[in-house]
Design a protein around this motif. Structure first.
Motif, PDB file in Angstrom:
ATOM      1  N   LEU A 133      -4.537   5.348   3.154  1.00 25.79           N
ATOM      2  CA  LEU A 133      -5.932   5.779   3.078  1.00 25.79           C
ATOM      3  C   LEU A 133      -6.104   7.188   3.630  1.00 25.79           C
ATOM      4  O   LEU A 133      -6.917   7.975   3.132  1.00 25.79           O
ATOM      5  N   THR A 177       0.820  -1.212   0.000  1.00 23.18           N
ATOM      6  CA  THR A 177       0.000   0.000   0.000  1.00 23.18           C
ATOM      7  C   THR A 177       0.856   1.264   0.000  1.00 23.18           C
ATOM      8  O   THR A 177       0.315   2.371  -0.100  1.00 23.18           O
ATOM      9  N   GLY A 219      -7.538   5.645  -3.930  1.00 19.95           N
ATOM     10  CA  GLY A 219      -8.074   5.037  -2.717  1.00 19.95           C
ATOM     11  C   GLY A 219      -8.635   3.650  -2.964  1.00 19.95           C
ATOM     12  O   GLY A 219      -8.479   2.742  -2.136  1.00 19.95           O
ATOM     13  N   LEU A 246      -7.648   0.128  -1.187  1.00 22.06           N
ATOM     14  CA  LEU A 246      -8.649  -0.760  -0.587  1.00 22.06           C
ATOM     15  C   LEU A 246      -8.604  -2.145  -1.212  1.00 22.06           C
ATOM     16  O   LEU A 246      -8.799  -3.159  -0.524  1.00 22.06           O
ATOM     17  N   PHE A 299     -12.912   7.815   4.175  1.00 23.17           N
ATOM     18  CA  PHE A 299     -11.520   7.376   4.227  1.00 23.17           C
ATOM     19  C   PHE A 299     -10.900   7.665   5.590  1.00 23.17           C
ATOM     20  O   PHE A 299     -10.047   6.904   6.054  1.00 23.17           O
ATOM     21  N   SER A 353      -9.332   4.668   7.783  1.00 21.48           N
ATOM     22  CA  SER A 353      -7.939   4.831   8.174  1.00 21.48           C
ATOM     23  C   SER A 353      -7.776   4.745   9.686  1.00 21.48           C
ATOM     24  O   SER A 353      -6.872   4.059  10.185  1.00 21.48           O
TER      25      SER A 353
END
Length: 399
Positions: free
Chosen positions: A189, A109, A152, A156, A219, A223
């Protein structure tokens, strides 16, 4: 001659993120110290007007800020492109398949994290260097929202694959979770969320601002939930097994996470007041920023204590050992500098506790600049150490 970067890992995306953070931190000089009536942020015309007034100190500040923004943005983009190329090659190797079967899969990520930071940097470059941008900015906000949303969704999707494997079939390494490396997805995120919140704060269109508010808050919540879970699980593992030496820089990841979530909250609060009559008082910003800063201080002290106990700086920053994770030390300095700027200007000055440009103001601002300069120093040291050929550094140590 070999370079440490010859052995690539996803954490090298943090080198790009750190450079992008420095560009944003120098933009804060213009944001806080250059008048910008008529819009939420300074634009090219505001900077040119301040320059034209001929105040020598302000002209020096503007010159330094603009030069630093351009240089840091160049490094940010250069390292992002380099990382994307290396990642593309890495995906074809057995090392990538092995990574996806370990806790380290969460480090992937770092890709959307770096992309989201680059989008933010692009917006800063437009504000500072493109004349007339504010006249067309309402057309750019929907594009920015779309770009952040796609980024985003990538984060995810990566997280869904990782969690699906871990919770579906097991295989999570509890002994190897002895750091805060699992907070990386939350940071990614959060970076997406703070990018979305820019449209929430700056758009004059209620529909655009409203959509940005909803997405940014979604988000933010995801997060925060991931971060809380990762911190608790990481602390349990660290208490049982000690802290991983190479994962030690992740102990300070909460500092940049709190900065992005804090700015996100400020922007959403402003947008709610501007468009939906949910106004916040100056005191609300004071306690809010104080809370975020307090969390940063707590985790910074914790991280520094562990890093000192392990002698991390003397080994991996100024010493002979190398680790891609050491680039994670850039983000806390940048994030603390940015948060202090908001705390001073939106919190203390906004609540009337200190006068803007007074003695107390500049004394506190010096702390922000000191944190910023520490990040610049770490970037210069690590860039030289990792990206320049050096016979004294074994390339295989960068894993």
């Amino acid at each position: 001659m070999a370079r440490p970067t010859d052995t690539w890992g996803p954490q090298y995306f943090l080198a790009s993120v750190g450079a992008g953070g420095l560009a944003v931190s120098f933009f804060l000089w213009l944001y806080m110290w250059v008048p910008h009536p008529g819009q939420q942020v300074p634009v090219f015309e505001d900077i040119a007007s301040a320059w034209g007034k001929g105040d020598p100190l302000q002209m020096i500040m503007i010159a330094v800020a603009m030069t630093a923004i351009a240089a840091a943005a160049f490094v940010n983009l250069k390292l992002l492109i380099w990382n994307l190329g290396r990642f593309s090659s890495f995906r074809l190797t057995p090392a990538y398949d092995r990574l996806r079967q370990t806790n380290g899969e969460a480090q992937l990520t770092a890709l959307p994290l770096a992309i989201a930071m680059a989008i933010n940097v692009g917006f800063v470059l437009g504000l500072v260097f493109v004349p007339g941008l504010w006249g067309v900015v309402e057309y750019l906000f929907p594009l920015a929202i779309a770009a952040f949303l796609v980024t985003g969704l990538l984060a995810l999707a990566q997280l869904g694959t990782f969690y699906g494997r871990v919770f579906g079939t097991g295989g999570f390494d509890w002994a190897g979770n002895n750091s805060f490396s699992q907070v990386m997805p939350a940071f990614a995120l959060g970076m997406v969320g703070v990018g979305l919140s820019a449209s929430a704060a700056m758009s004059a269109n209620p529909v655009t601002a409203g959509a940005a508010i909803v997405l940014a808050v979604v988000f933010l919540v995801i997060s925060a939930l991931i971060a809380m879970l990762a911190v608790v699980l990481g602390l349990v593992s660290m208490a049982q097994h000690g802290t991983s030496v190479e994962g030690a820089p992740s102990l300070t990841i909460i500092v940049p996470l709190m900065t992005v979530l804090g700015i996100l909250t400020l922007r959403v609060t402003h947008g709610m007041g501007a468009h939906f009559d949910a106004h916040a008082a100056p005191g609300d910003y004071l306690w809010m920023l104080s809370a975020f800063l307090g969390v940063q201080i707590a985790f910074l002290l914790f991280g520094v204590a562990v890093l000192r106990a392990q002698g991390y700086l003397g080994r991996f920053v100024t010493g002979p050992e190398v680790s891609a994770g050491s680039f994670g030390l850039v983000c806390p300095g940048v994030a603390l500098a940015v948060m202090l700027q908001f705390f001073i200007n939106k919190g203390l000055v906004g609540a009337g506790l200190i006068d803007k440009f007074g003695t107390a103001y500049w004394a506190l601002s010096a702390l922000s600049v000191a944190a910023q300069m520490s990040a610049v120093w770490i970037v210069l040291v690590l860039y030289r150490k990792h990206f320049r050929p050096d016979r004294s550094v074994p390339a295989t140590a960068a894993e």
